[in-house]
Scaffold this active site. Sequence first.
Site, PDB file in Angstrom:
ATOM      1  N   CYS A  95       0.848  -1.207   0.000  1.00 55.50           N
ATOM      2  CA  CYS A  95       0.000   0.000   0.000  1.00 55.50           C
ATOM      3  C   CYS A  95       0.880   1.253   0.000  1.00 55.50           C
ATOM      4  O   CYS A  95       1.946   1.273   0.639  1.00 55.50           O
ATOM      5  CB  CYS A  95      -0.896  -0.025   1.235  1.00 55.50           C
ATOM      6  SG  CYS A  95      -1.852   1.480   1.395  1.00 55.50           S
ATOM      7  N   GLU A 125       3.815  -5.853   8.817  1.00 56.00           N
ATOM      8  CA  GLU A 125       4.051  -4.462   8.363  1.00 56.00           C
ATOM      9  C   GLU A 125       5.191  -3.832   9.172  1.00 56.00           C
ATOM     10  O   GLU A 125       6.059  -3.153   8.614  1.00 56.00           O
ATOM     11  CB  GLU A 125       2.770  -3.636   8.544  1.00 56.00           C
ATOM     12  CG  GLU A 125       2.967  -2.189   8.121  1.00 56.00           C
ATOM     13  CD  GLU A 125       1.786  -1.292   8.510  1.00 56.00           C
ATOM     14  OE1 GLU A 125       0.638  -1.750   8.425  1.00 56.00           O
ATOM     15  OE2 GLU A 125       2.034  -0.143   8.880  1.00 56.00           O
TER      16      GLU A 125
END
Length: 277
Positions: A95, A125
């Site tokens: 993203c 992440e």
Amino acid sequence: MNLVMASPTGLCFGVRRAIGQLESALAEYGNVYSLGSPIHNPQEVERLSRLGLRLVESASDVPCGRVSFVRTHGVTKPEMEALAKRSRVVIDGTCSHVRATQNRAKSLSREGYRVVLLGDSKHPEVRAIMSYIAGDSLVISGKDEIDEGARYERLGVLSQTTQMEASLAAIVAKLILITGEIKVYNTVCRATIERQKSIRLLAPNVDGIIVIGGESSANTRKLVEISESLGVSTLWVELVGELDRGWLEGKRSIGVAAGGSTPDWLINDLTCKLQTL
Ligand code: SF4
């Protein structure tokens, strides 16, 4: 029973884009190998697996010359390099918000700041962001982990994209007292903030809130935590079959919210089922 949908809710733009990339790649190449689950929603992963998605544990599990996929959370720098070596094509679903946080971490460490990242150290992440830091760094999950006796010269503070802004503000308020120079980037994603805000708006107007989303979804968990902290009766379901009739009893108005990785079709299934009840 009155159903009130949180707004916005469900798929964030990062996950929506990743699903679109995967569907196109699966149509073009047949099989696509993802390092870890691409989306924290088992039902959506199952649907994509029927189209040819294959989950692998490490880059070395991707058969040479095949197509690999990087999930929205991103992968660590060494993993990305290994994927590039083995794959015919690497489809990067990282993203843009996560990529921006990785870049901030990299530039802060290059500028000589010790990086402090608010987040869950085990989350992919967070591991990916930390891999872009060359110097000293620290992952903390909240203000209580800050040692008030410590002293720092220069700190660069970032957040995992799905954390709460209030938690980021709380750690900054504490760190500023023990640091000579502090640089802060608010890297909490807007999609996350908006979904959290929508729960706060919903809570005073309903008798209970159903949050739909995968058990491993960090942003779904946060929605549940916020709802509970507001004193609203909260039911977290991953599947429509988990709806608890006993919980629904006596409630006239039900709020429905979904995590950023919950596909539209699951939300529709749930609201249809609620309407039939
Ligand atoms: S929650 Fe935000 S950072 Fe995470 S994938 Fe969605 S848009 Fe990107």
